[in-house]
Design a protein around this motif. Structure first.
Motif, short mmCIF file in Angstrom:
data_model
loop_
_atom_site.label_atom_id
_atom_site.label_comp_id
_atom_site.label_asym_id
_atom_site.label_seq_id
_atom_site.Cartn_x
_atom_site.Cartn_y
_atom_site.Cartn_z
N UNK A 1 -44.60 58.02 16.19
CA UNK A 1 -43.93 58.69 15.07
C UNK A 1 -44.32 58.07 13.72
N UNK A 2 -44.11 58.87 12.69
CA UNK A 2 -44.41 58.42 11.33
C UNK A 2 -43.28 57.57 10.76
N UNK A 3 -42.19 57.44 11.48
CA UNK A 3 -41.01 56.73 11.01
C UNK A 3 -40.71 55.55 11.93
N UNK A 4 -39.86 54.66 11.43
CA UNK A 4 -39.34 53.58 12.26
C UNK A 4 -37.82 53.73 12.30
N UNK B 1 -28.10 46.24 3.60
CA UNK B 1 -27.30 46.54 2.41
C UNK B 1 -28.11 47.23 1.31
N UNK B 2 -29.38 46.91 1.18
CA UNK B 2 -30.22 47.55 0.17
C UNK B 2 -30.50 49.01 0.43
N UNK B 3 -30.18 49.52 1.61
CA UNK B 3 -30.40 50.93 1.95
C UNK B 3 -29.25 51.83 1.54
N UNK C 1 -36.71 55.51 8.93
CA UNK C 1 -37.30 55.18 7.65
C UNK C 1 -38.79 55.53 7.66
N UNK C 2 -39.22 56.18 6.59
CA UNK C 2 -40.64 56.45 6.37
C UNK C 2 -41.02 55.64 5.13
N UNK C 3 -41.97 54.73 5.30
CA UNK C 3 -42.28 53.75 4.27
C UNK C 3 -40.98 52.99 4.00
N UNK D 1 -38.25 54.75 2.58
CA UNK D 1 -37.25 55.80 2.35
C UNK D 1 -36.53 56.19 3.63
N UNK D 2 -35.18 56.07 3.66
CA UNK D 2 -34.43 56.60 4.79
C UNK D 2 -34.53 58.12 4.83
N UNK D 3 -34.90 58.67 6.01
CA UNK D 3 -34.99 60.11 6.16
C UNK D 3 -34.00 60.63 7.20
N UNK D 4 -33.29 59.73 7.87
CA UNK D 4 -32.30 60.13 8.85
C UNK D 4 -31.34 59.01 9.13
N UNK D 5 -30.15 59.38 9.56
CA UNK D 5 -29.12 58.40 9.88
C UNK D 5 -28.23 58.94 11.00
N UNK D 6 -27.85 58.06 11.89
CA UNK D 6 -26.91 58.42 12.95
C UNK D 6 -25.86 57.32 13.03
N UNK D 7 -24.61 57.75 13.26
CA UNK D 7 -23.52 56.80 13.48
C UNK D 7 -22.79 57.22 14.75
#
Length: 169
Positions: free
Chosen positions: A2-5, A11-13, A70-72, A74-80
């Motif tokens: 994938x292109x993301x991790x 905290x910086x996010x 994260x891509x680079x 930038x957060x592109x998705x989040x799950x809780x």
């Protein structure tokens, strides 16, 4: 690959997560939630919420788990995910939120977040009635509507419960 991790948020996010959350809601719920309510969504308020969520998880004050894609940088998705909040929770694990930037829809980000956060555990979630895209997505992951509904006073809408006894084999 994938292109993301996928990783835990730092905290910086938090500010970027807040902006992502507002963007996703305004896109996903247009026409499903009254527009004036969506227009009132505020990145500052969302930042406060995500700061509390991330710091609570980091400090061990919360049993929830939060992961971001994260891509680079930038957060592109989040799950809780976390313990079920409902008195009649069908399973101990609840998917509390899943948000992916619209430009990343259909690319596997949401599936990857769910696989990492939920795995094959029995789980449930609430989805906005009429959110056919989300309902279809969750059905592909093995979730089904179970007939339970609730009214959300703050958003003036109905939610429907979906559950999955375990991930499909």
């Amino acid at each position: 690959m994938p292109e993301w991790t996928i990783r835990a948020p730092a905290p910086g996010d938090v500010c970027a997560l807040a902006a992502l959350h507002v963007t996703v809601w305004r896109h996903a719920y247009r026409g499903l939630i009254e527009q004036p309510l969506l227009d009132r969504l505020d990145v500052d308020n969302s930042t406060t919420r995500w700061r509390a969520t991330v710091s609570g998880v980091d400090a061990g004050a919360s049993e929830n788990r939060v992961l971001i894609a994260v891509v680079d940088v930038e957060p592109v998705g989040i799950v809780e995910v976390g313990p079920g909040r409902d008195a009649d929770a069908p399973y101990p694990l609840e998917v509390l939120s899943l948000n992916v930037a619209p430009r990343w829809h259909g690319r596997g980000v949401a599936q990857d977040l769910m696989a990492r956060a939920v795995g094959d555990a029995p789980s449930y979630l609430w989805v906005l009635r009429g959110n056919d895209r989300a309902i279809g997505f969750y059905r592909k992951l093995g979730f089904d509507l179970d007939g339970a509904e609730r009214y959300d006073d703050s958003w003036r809408c109905f939610d429907q419960r979906m559950r999955r006894p375990a991930a499909p084999a």
